[in-house]
Design a protein around this motif. Structure first.
Motif, PDB file in Angstrom:
ATOM      1  N   CYS A  63       7.220   2.057  -1.098  1.00 16.15           N
ATOM      2  CA  CYS A  63       5.929   1.712  -0.508  1.00 16.15           C
ATOM      3  C   CYS A  63       5.994   1.875   1.008  1.00 16.15           C
ATOM      4  O   CYS A  63       7.071   1.876   1.608  1.00 16.15           O
ATOM      5  CB  CYS A  63       5.504   0.297  -0.879  1.00 16.15           C
ATOM      6  N   GLU A  64       4.808   2.005   1.595  1.00 14.73           N
ATOM      7  CA  GLU A  64       4.727   2.203   3.050  1.00 14.73           C
ATOM      8  C   GLU A  64       4.548   0.903   3.805  1.00 14.73           C
ATOM      9  O   GLU A  64       5.125   0.715   4.888  1.00 14.73           O
ATOM     10  CB  GLU A  64       3.548   3.134   3.375  1.00 14.73           C
ATOM     11  N   LEU A  65       3.724   0.012   3.249  1.00 11.68           N
ATOM     12  CA  LEU A  65       3.375  -1.193   3.995  1.00 11.68           C
ATOM     13  C   LEU A  65       3.289  -2.403   3.067  1.00 11.68           C
ATOM     14  O   LEU A  65       2.693  -2.325   1.992  1.00 11.68           O
ATOM     15  CB  LEU A  65       2.026  -0.995   4.699  1.00 11.68           C
ATOM     16  N   LEU A  66       3.907  -3.504   3.494  1.00 13.27           N
ATOM     17  CA  LEU A  66       3.765  -4.775   2.798  1.00 13.27           C
ATOM     18  C   LEU A  66       2.567  -5.499   3.399  1.00 13.27           C
ATOM     19  O   LEU A  66       2.538  -5.748   4.620  1.00 13.27           O
ATOM     20  CB  LEU A  66       5.025  -5.629   2.957  1.00 13.27           C
ATOM     21  N   ILE A  67       1.591  -5.830   2.606  1.00 11.29           N
ATOM     22  CA  ILE A  67       0.349  -6.414   3.137  1.00 11.29           C
ATOM     23  C   ILE A  67       0.435  -7.927   3.190  1.00 11.29           C
ATOM     24  O   ILE A  67       0.428  -8.521   4.276  1.00 11.29           O
ATOM     25  CB  ILE A  67      -0.862  -5.973   2.279  1.00 11.29           C
ATOM     26  N   ASP A  68       0.478  -8.575   2.017  1.00 11.78           N
ATOM     27  CA  ASP A  68       0.463 -10.038   2.021  1.00 11.78           C
ATOM     28  C   ASP A  68       0.731 -10.548   0.601  1.00 11.78           C
ATOM     29  O   ASP A  68       0.672  -9.798  -0.368  1.00 11.78           O
ATOM     30  CB  ASP A  68      -0.891 -10.560   2.519  1.00 11.78           C
ATOM     31  N   THR A  69       0.987 -11.860   0.531  1.00 18.18           N
ATOM     32  CA  THR A  69       1.085 -12.552  -0.750  1.00 18.18           C
ATOM     33  C   THR A  69      -0.150 -13.422  -0.903  1.00 18.18           C
ATOM     34  O   THR A  69      -0.409 -14.276  -0.051  1.00 18.18           O
ATOM     35  CB  THR A  69       2.353 -13.410  -0.823  1.00 18.18           C
ATOM     36  N   SER A  71       0.833  -1.211   0.000  1.00 17.29           N
ATOM     37  CA  SER A  71       0.000   0.000   0.000  1.00 17.29           C
ATOM     38  C   SER A  71       0.861   1.252   0.000  1.00 17.29           C
ATOM     39  O   SER A  71       1.972   1.277   0.546  1.00 17.29           O
ATOM     40  CB  SER A  71      -0.933   0.010   1.218  1.00 17.29           C
ATOM     41  N   VAL A  72       0.298   2.293  -0.642  1.00 16.55           N
ATOM     42  CA  VAL A  72       0.924   3.609  -0.716  1.00 16.55           C
ATOM     43  C   VAL A  72      -0.169   4.644  -0.514  1.00 16.55           C
ATOM     44  O   VAL A  72      -1.113   4.712  -1.306  1.00 16.55           O
ATOM     45  CB  VAL A  72       1.615   3.834  -2.077  1.00 16.55           C
ATOM     46  N   ALA A  73      -0.082   5.424   0.566  1.00 15.94           N
ATOM     47  CA  ALA A  73      -1.062   6.473   0.865  1.00 15.94           C
ATOM     48  C   ALA A  73      -2.487   5.918   0.848  1.00 15.94           C
ATOM     49  O   ALA A  73      -3.410   6.544   0.345  1.00 15.94           O
ATOM     50  CB  ALA A  73      -0.935   7.630  -0.122  1.00 15.94           C
ATOM     51  N   LEU A  97      -3.578   3.455  -0.886  1.00 15.81           N
ATOM     52  CA  LEU A  97      -3.889   2.800  -2.149  1.00 15.81           C
ATOM     53  C   LEU A  97      -3.200   1.441  -2.206  1.00 15.81           C
ATOM     54  O   LEU A  97      -1.995   1.339  -1.974  1.00 15.81           O
ATOM     55  CB  LEU A  97      -3.405   3.659  -3.326  1.00 15.81           C
ATOM     56  N   ARG A  98      -3.991   0.399  -2.487  1.00 13.06           N
ATOM     57  CA  ARG A  98      -3.440  -0.949  -2.609  1.00 13.06           C
ATOM     58  C   ARG A  98      -2.960  -1.204  -4.043  1.00 13.06           C
ATOM     59  O   ARG A  98      -3.634  -0.872  -5.002  1.00 13.06           O
ATOM     60  CB  ARG A  98      -4.483  -2.003  -2.228  1.00 13.06           C
ATOM     61  N   ILE A  99      -1.791  -1.857  -4.119  1.00 12.15           N
ATOM     62  CA  ILE A  99      -1.207  -2.211  -5.418  1.00 12.15           C
ATOM     63  C   ILE A  99      -0.674  -3.635  -5.304  1.00 12.15           C
ATOM     64  O   ILE A  99      -0.158  -4.038  -4.258  1.00 12.15           O
ATOM     65  CB  ILE A  99      -0.071  -1.249  -5.804  1.00 12.15           C
ATOM     66  N   ALA A 100      -0.821  -4.410  -6.404  1.00 13.34           N
ATOM     67  CA  ALA A 100      -0.338  -5.790  -6.425  1.00 13.34           C
ATOM     68  C   ALA A 100       0.634  -5.979  -7.580  1.00 13.34           C
ATOM     69  O   ALA A 100       0.472  -5.405  -8.662  1.00 13.34           O
ATOM     70  CB  ALA A 100      -1.503  -6.761  -6.551  1.00 13.34           C
ATOM     71  N   VAL A 101       1.651  -6.816  -7.344  1.00 14.20           N
ATOM     72  CA  VAL A 101       2.654  -7.146  -8.366  1.00 14.20           C
ATOM     73  C   VAL A 101       2.773  -8.663  -8.433  1.00 14.20           C
ATOM     74  O   VAL A 101       2.952  -9.314  -7.387  1.00 14.20           O
ATOM     75  CB  VAL A 101       4.027  -6.533  -8.026  1.00 14.20           C
ATOM     76  N   PRO A 102       2.653  -9.263  -9.636  1.00 14.18           N
ATOM     77  CA  PRO A 102       2.852 -10.723  -9.746  1.00 14.18           C
ATOM     78  C   PRO A 102       4.243 -11.105  -9.254  1.00 14.18           C
ATOM     79  O   PRO A 102       5.235 -10.429  -9.572  1.00 14.18           O
ATOM     80  CB  PRO A 102       2.690 -10.998 -11.240  1.00 14.18           C
ATOM     81  N   LEU A 103       4.326 -12.183  -8.474  1.00 15.00           N
ATOM     82  CA  LEU A 103       5.621 -12.590  -7.932  1.00 15.00           C
ATOM     83  C   LEU A 103       6.605 -12.954  -9.039  1.00 15.00           C
ATOM     84  O   LEU A 103       7.826 -12.795  -8.867  1.00 15.00           O
ATOM     85  CB  LEU A 103       5.442 -13.778  -6.989  1.00 15.00           C
TER      86      LEU A 103
END
Length: 264
Positions: free
Chosen positions: A209-215, A127-129, A131-137
């Motif tokens: 980024c600010e926070l790593l959420i999960d995989t 997440s950034v501000a 806003l959630r964003i995802a990137v394929p591993l």
């Protein structure tokens, strides 16, 4: 010899009589004709024993054929021409300017279908501000903690600077400013707390980024894929349940290399 001439005269006279046989003959002429006919048969029998009697020849109706005049073939006059030597055309090549020689049009690039669109895959959520964003591993180049940043003048506003990680110079992206430049304010800038760097594939670009959420494991049907070419190329699609953006890393790197942001 006199005998042959006499026979020819008899034949000619008989043929002339045939041509005028439609005219009525006087009795004396009829008797004369019969006498000449008998004489002709006698002469023909003496000349050619195998010849057919005159009666057999006369029995068949005589058909008068009108002989059409044969048109004379028009012969084109032969014109003798003097061979005049013709000089071969001189082909002159157009001088190609250097600019045209150097301007080579690259072949059109075919769109490569991403492997993760064919089945289930894992994606990293961050997440950034808010806003959630995802990137394929499969397109994630690594994750680093944010370290000291060297600022470079003359760069785009979203270019945060250079971070050294071992022997690598990582080009940092102010992700919030790049993704939502219209919402980026001075207040938001002071509230941001970047802690990590998400590396994009094998490039030297990293997203702050600010926070790593999960995989999370995802299925293709859970994503609304971007189908229209040219519109938001950096987005691979929208993840329906999490309501966040799935990043197309290759397209995002292309935009960053060109110095373009999300509004490009």
């Amino acid at each position: 010899m006199s005998h042959l001439i006499a026979s020819q005269k008899v034949i000619q006279h008989y043929l002339s009589a045939l041509l005028t046989e439609d005219e009525p003959l006087a009795p004396q002429e009829t008797a004369l004709a019969e006498t000449k006919k008998a004489e002709l048969n006698r002469l023909l029998a003496q000349a050619t024993p195998v010849a057919a009697p005159v009666e057999n020849v006369v029995a068949a109706p005589v058909q008068t054929q009108v002989v059409q005049p044969v048109a004379k073939a028009t012969v084109a006059p032969v014109v003798t021409e003097t061979a005049v030597p013709v000089a071969a055309p001189v082909l002159r090549e157009r001088a190609i300017p250097i600019a045209e020689r150097l301007a080579v049009t690259p072949p059109p690039q075919l769109k490569v279908e991403k492997a993760y669109r064919q089945g289930s895959f894992q994606a990293l959520f961050f997440s950034v501000a808010g806003l959630r964003i995802a990137v394929p591993l499969t397109e994630l180049g690594g994750i680093h903690e944010l370290g000291p940043i060297n600022n470079l003048p003359g760069k785009a506003d979203w270019f945060k600077g250079i971070m050294l990680h071992r022997a690598q110079k990582i080009q940092l992206v102010d992700t919030a400013r790049w993704v939502m430049p219209e919402k980026y304010t001075a207040t938001l800038a002071t509230e941001l707390n970047y802690q990590y760097v998400i590396m994009l594939g094998t490039s030297n670009w990293g997203l702050c980024c600010e926070l790593l959420i999960d995989t999370i494991n995802l299925e293709p049907e859970q994503i609304k894929w971007r189908e229209q070419e040219g519109k938001r190329p950096w987005m691979a699609g929208l993840i329906k349940e999490q309501k966040c953006v799935l990043v197309d890393v290759d397209e995002l790197v292309k935009l960053l290399n060109q110095g373009l942001d999300v509004n490009a």
